[in-house]
Design an enzyme around this catalytic site. Structure first.
Site: not given
Ligand code: AP5
Length: 222
Positions: A18, A94, A129, A158, A169
């Site tokens: 994302k 979410r 990552r 992270r 997760r």
């Molecule tokens: P990356 O682009 O970083 O992936 P991402 O989908 O953004 O991953 P996140 O881990 O940030 O998502 P998440 O939903 O777990 O975390 P969030 O911070 O939202 O890519 C990942 C890796 O792959 C990178 O190294 C990249 O280089 C590589 N990559 C990307 N695309 C690629 C490709 N096509 N090919 C090869 N490699 C690739 O949430 C964290 C926490 O916050 C949650 O667990 C929850 O506790 C809380 N939270 C967040 N949102 C909410 C909400 N709405 N409500 C309640 N709690 C929430």
């Protein structure tokens, strides 16, 4: 040309790409990127009570309670830059209750992007990552390595990016994904996220270009 007020949501499992796609989308379309996870990490960094509470849930891979998240995202969506340039909402909503709250506040996206990635790939992406604390850029040791030694030396990981935590997760993601999707079924775009990031972006870019053209047609600005 700049798209007029495009309103986009992007969803997908942890590490589905994302944030990576948001970087590419904002570069081309100038939308304001609002990531729920980034807002929460900023809250943690500020040392606030909400931040402390949020971290307890994030460490367990669970959703942070709505009373912390919902207003945080709503306030960001209402900022003048999001209103003027359009927004790209990442990792929100979410849960069904978050989707319902957004609807009640009057926020309705034009497109709901769903990144679909196989589970074994997700784990590999999480573990490899790295983040550049200076530029905020996302790297991967294998798929997107840092450009210079200097950047490599300052990369951070992270706190929730371990194999054990990503499993939790993922569980949370599976519990909620269908309910959220059901709210946006009519505007959902399912994207194959297993391929290199440029190929993922090409699929999204196609859809956004069409959406932008349609908007220009209906607003009579062609
Ligand atoms: P990356 O682009 O970083 O992936 P991402 O989908 O953004 O991953 P996140 O881990 O940030 O998502 P998440 O939903 O777990 O975390 P969030 O911070 O939202 O890519 C990942 C890796 O792959 C990178 O190294 C990249 O280089 C590589 N990559 C990307 N695309 C690629 C490709 N096509 N090919 C090869 N490699 C690739 O949430 C964290 C926490 O916050 C949650 O667990 C929850 O506790 C809380 N939270 C967040 N949102 C909410 C909400 N709405 N409500 C309640 N709690 C929430």
């Amino acid at each position: 040309a700049k798209p007029e007020h495009l309103k986009i949501m992007i969803s997908g499992a942890p590490a589905s790409g994302k944030g990576t796609q948001c970087e590419l989308i904002t570069k081309k379309y100038g939308l304001v990127h609002i990531a729920a996870g980034d807002l929460l990490r900023a809250e943690i960094a500020s040392g606030s009570e909400n931040g402390k509470r949020a971290k307890e849930y994030m460490e367990k891979g669970q959703l942070v309670p709505n009373e912390i998240v919902v207003m945080m995202v709503k306030d960001r969506l209402l900022q003048p830059d999001s209103q003027e340039n359009g927004w790209l909402l990442d990792g929100y909503p979410r849960s069904l209750s978050q989707a319902t709250a957004l609807k009640e506040f009057g926020f309705r996206p034009d497109l709901f992007i769903v990144l679909e990635v196989n589970e074994e790939i997700l784990v590999e992406r999480v573990v490899g990552r790295r983040l550049d604390p200076v530029t905020g850029k996302i790297y991967h040791l294998k798929y997107s390595p840092p450009e210079t030694e200097e950047i490599a030396a300052r990369l951070t990981q992270r706190f929730d990016d371990t194999e054990e935590k990503v499993k939790l997760r993922l569980q949370t993601h599976h519990q909620n994904v269908e309910a959220v999707l059901s709210m946006y079924e009519d505007i959902a775009l399912k994207v194959n996220g297993n391929v290199p990031k440029e190929d993922v972006f090409a699929q999204i870019d196609d859809a956004l270009t069409k959406l932008f053209e349609d908007q220009k047609l209906t607003s009579g600005s062609l």
